[in-house]
Design a protein around this motif. Structure first.
Motif, short mmCIF file in Angstrom:
data_model
loop_
_atom_site.label_atom_id
_atom_site.label_comp_id
_atom_site.label_asym_id
_atom_site.label_seq_id
_atom_site.Cartn_x
_atom_site.Cartn_y
_atom_site.Cartn_z
N PRO A 7 0.88 4.25 8.73
CA PRO A 7 0.48 3.15 7.94
C PRO A 7 1.32 1.95 8.57
O PRO A 7 0.77 0.84 8.65
N GLU A 8 2.40 2.01 9.43
CA GLU A 8 2.79 0.83 9.94
C GLU A 8 2.05 0.19 11.09
O GLU A 8 2.05 -0.85 11.50
N THR A 32 -7.86 -4.20 7.57
CA THR A 32 -6.44 -4.40 7.00
C THR A 32 -6.54 -5.38 6.15
O THR A 32 -5.57 -5.58 5.62
N ALA A 47 -3.47 4.33 -9.66
CA ALA A 47 -2.70 4.88 -8.59
C ALA A 47 -2.38 6.47 -8.92
O ALA A 47 -2.27 7.33 -7.76
N GLU A 48 -2.22 7.18 -9.79
CA GLU A 48 -2.00 8.41 -10.11
C GLU A 48 -3.04 9.13 -9.74
O GLU A 48 -2.86 10.40 -9.47
N PRO A 80 -0.42 9.98 -1.89
CA PRO A 80 0.62 9.06 -1.74
C PRO A 80 0.25 7.70 -0.62
O PRO A 80 0.74 6.88 -0.76
N ARG A 92 -1.66 5.03 -2.49
CA ARG A 92 -1.31 4.58 -3.78
C ARG A 92 -0.66 3.16 -3.74
O ARG A 92 -0.79 2.31 -4.64
N PRO A 93 0.05 2.64 -2.72
CA PRO A 93 0.19 1.05 -2.78
C PRO A 93 -0.78 0.29 -2.82
O PRO A 93 -0.68 -0.86 -3.02
N PHE A 94 -2.04 0.80 -2.68
CA PHE A 94 -3.12 -0.10 -2.42
C PHE A 94 -4.06 -0.23 -3.65
O PHE A 94 -4.65 -1.04 -3.91
N GLY A 95 -3.89 0.86 -4.48
CA GLY A 95 -4.69 1.04 -5.77
C GLY A 95 -6.12 0.92 -5.62
O GLY A 95 -6.87 0.59 -6.31
#
Length: 485
Positions: free
Chosen positions: A235-236, A292, A324-325, A329, A332-335
């Motif tokens: 991801p980075e 991105t 998110a659930e 993983p 999840r930060p992006f929804g």
């Protein structure tokens, strides 16, 4: 290094006799001839063991709807090694061989399948004759030979070209990250000849390679170096726009870089290339995995504009919001679920483009009669990160993975898909397991897709392996380049 430029023509002759008289009948001179040929009866599928505890295999699937064993795995050839991770593979020779002046066509045939291991850098070569359902291992090319003779590792995509086999590789030799590039192999002996590039220019990252034969132009795309992909999506690196985002155009005969076309650094991972099959055309499509900026995916139309090559975004597929659930993983930060366009397929008549969305579990069909303005005409859903849409043959069975590798029959009536992307990436997007399945879709010539409820090899049909690329008996929409309209 100086390489003599080839004098290609579509009717090579030897001693005054047209070489096409000696050629394999599946070396089709034109797209129309390919489409009119008898329908395929078999599909070859790369099957790999993510754990490396069992050897990878070449599965043979019956795709003859009139057969009692339709939709079943009827042949199975295991590799002699472990941990290869079979990925993309292809034929030793195909219709583009008719373009090579002076090549001895007598005995040259679409007969051998070359299976590169993307992790091992080993290439296994299987003979599909005399029994196409029982491929036989006839040769293995080791990682050392690929490194010593071509300077590459991590072989990824293979295309049979006019004067040899073009094998695109992601990494350099002896542990080097790059540059990636193309190794040239002999059609007949399968010897690794050399690196194809003679003047690389700014190209460093590699992925796919294809060409416009009549324009003497090759095109290559970009993914990432081995360390950027082998342990999964980073991801980075993604958010820093470090993955590939450009197309490269080359002099095909000389291996000389001509032009770089940057799609914009936010358009990360320019993967599959699909040039028009019409030999006079000067356009094609490239798929981009993700933006991105908004997690959308896209398809770009390259074309020749005067003296330059240009590329325009012609299809945008948005991400789909999700709780998110419900997400793995990595998302999840992006929804949201990104479509993740990981393969595209252009029908032999250049009318329909198929776009696989591995993340959302969708295969889209676009009418590209006007390639600058695609029009969506069909869609089906199978699997998906959130939706897990089942197959009609097993309505109660939630599917993991999504339409990933996609291949179109020569006549354009059937579209085949498999569900695995790449071992480490499967594990990120489907951490509870991706399984293994293959499906056939029927394409309406006027537009529209339907899932064949009778065709669903899956699970233990593939003996615990995941399935990736498909190659069709006699050639398919992604196998051949043609000489005549």
């Amino acid at each position: 290094m100086t390489v003599q430029r080839h004098d290609w023509s579509c009717r090579p002759r030897r001693n005054g006799v047209a070489m096409t008289e000696f050629a394999d009948p599946t070396f089709y001179r034109s797209p129309a001839e390919a489409a009119a040929a008898p329908a395929e009866r078999l599909a070859y599928v790369a099957a790999f063991d993510r754990s490396g505890r069992s050897p990878d295999a070449l599965a043979v699937v019956n795709v003859d709807s009139d057969s009692a064993s339709y939709g079943r795995v009827i042949g199975w050839a295991e590799l002699s090694t472990y941990g290869d991770e079979l990925h993309h593979f292809g034929w030793n020779a195909c219709s583009s061989a008719l373009m090579h002046e002076g090549h001895d066509m007598h005995g040259l045939a679409r007969r051998y399948l070359l299976l590169p291991g993307i992790r091992s850098s080993t290439i296994h070569i299987y003979d599909t004759q005399p029994d196409p359902t029982e491929p036989r291992l006839v040769k293995t090319i080791g990682a050392d030979e690929l490194a010593d003779k071509a300077g590459y590792s991590r072989p990824h995509t293979l295309h049979c070209g006019p004067d040899g086999i073009f094998l695109s590789c992601l990494g350099g030799a002896n542990g080097s990250e790059g540059p990636g590039g193309i190794a040239l192999l002999d059609h007949d002996s399968f010897e690794v000849l050399r690196a194809w590039e003679t003047e690389r220019g700014p190209q460093y990252l590699a992925y796919d390679a294809w060409w416009h034969l009549q324009r003497n132009t090759a095109i290559t795309s970009e993914w990432g170096t081995p360390s950027m992909i082998e342990n999964g999506l980073d991801p980075e690196l993604l958010l820093a726009n470090q993955y590939g985002h450009a197309l490269h155009f080359w002099d095909l005969a000389e291996g000389r870089h001509i032009q770089r076309v940057d799609l914009g650094e936010q358009h990360q991972m320019v993967l599959e290339l699909r040039p028009a099959h019409d030999p006079e055309a000067t356009w094609g499509f490239a798929g981009v995995v993700v933006s991105t900026e908004d997690l959308s995916a896209s398809v770009w139309h390259w074309h020749h504009d005067g003296e330059r090559w240009v590329a325009d975004k012609v299809i945008t597929i948005p991400a789909e919001p999700a709780a998110a659930e419900l997400l793995p993983p990595v998302l999840r930060p992006f929804g949201a679920v990104p479509p993740l366009v990981t393969d595209i397929s252009l029908s032999v008549d250049d009318r329909m483009l198929y776009v696989s969305c591995y993340g959302t579990g969708e295969l889209k069909q676009f009418d590209v009669t006007d390639p600058a303005s695609p029009r969506e005409t069909g869609s089906v859903r199978l699997g998906g990160v959130v939706s897990r849409t089942p197959h009609p043959a097993a309505p109660g069975e939630a599917l993991a993975g999504g339409p990933q590798m996609v291949e179109t029959s020569r006549d354009g009536n059937r579209v085949y898909v498999t569900n695995s992307l790449y071992g480490a990436w499967d594990d990120q997007f489907y951490p509870d397991g991706v399984g293994a399945w293959m499906a056939t879709l029927h394409a309406d010539p006027a537009g529209g897709l339907t899932i064949d409820p009778q065709f669903f090899p899956h699970g233990q049909d593939f003996r615990g392996r995941r399935v990736h690329q498909i190659r069709v008996e006699g050639g398919d929409a992604s196998s051949d380049s043609y000489c005549y309209r």
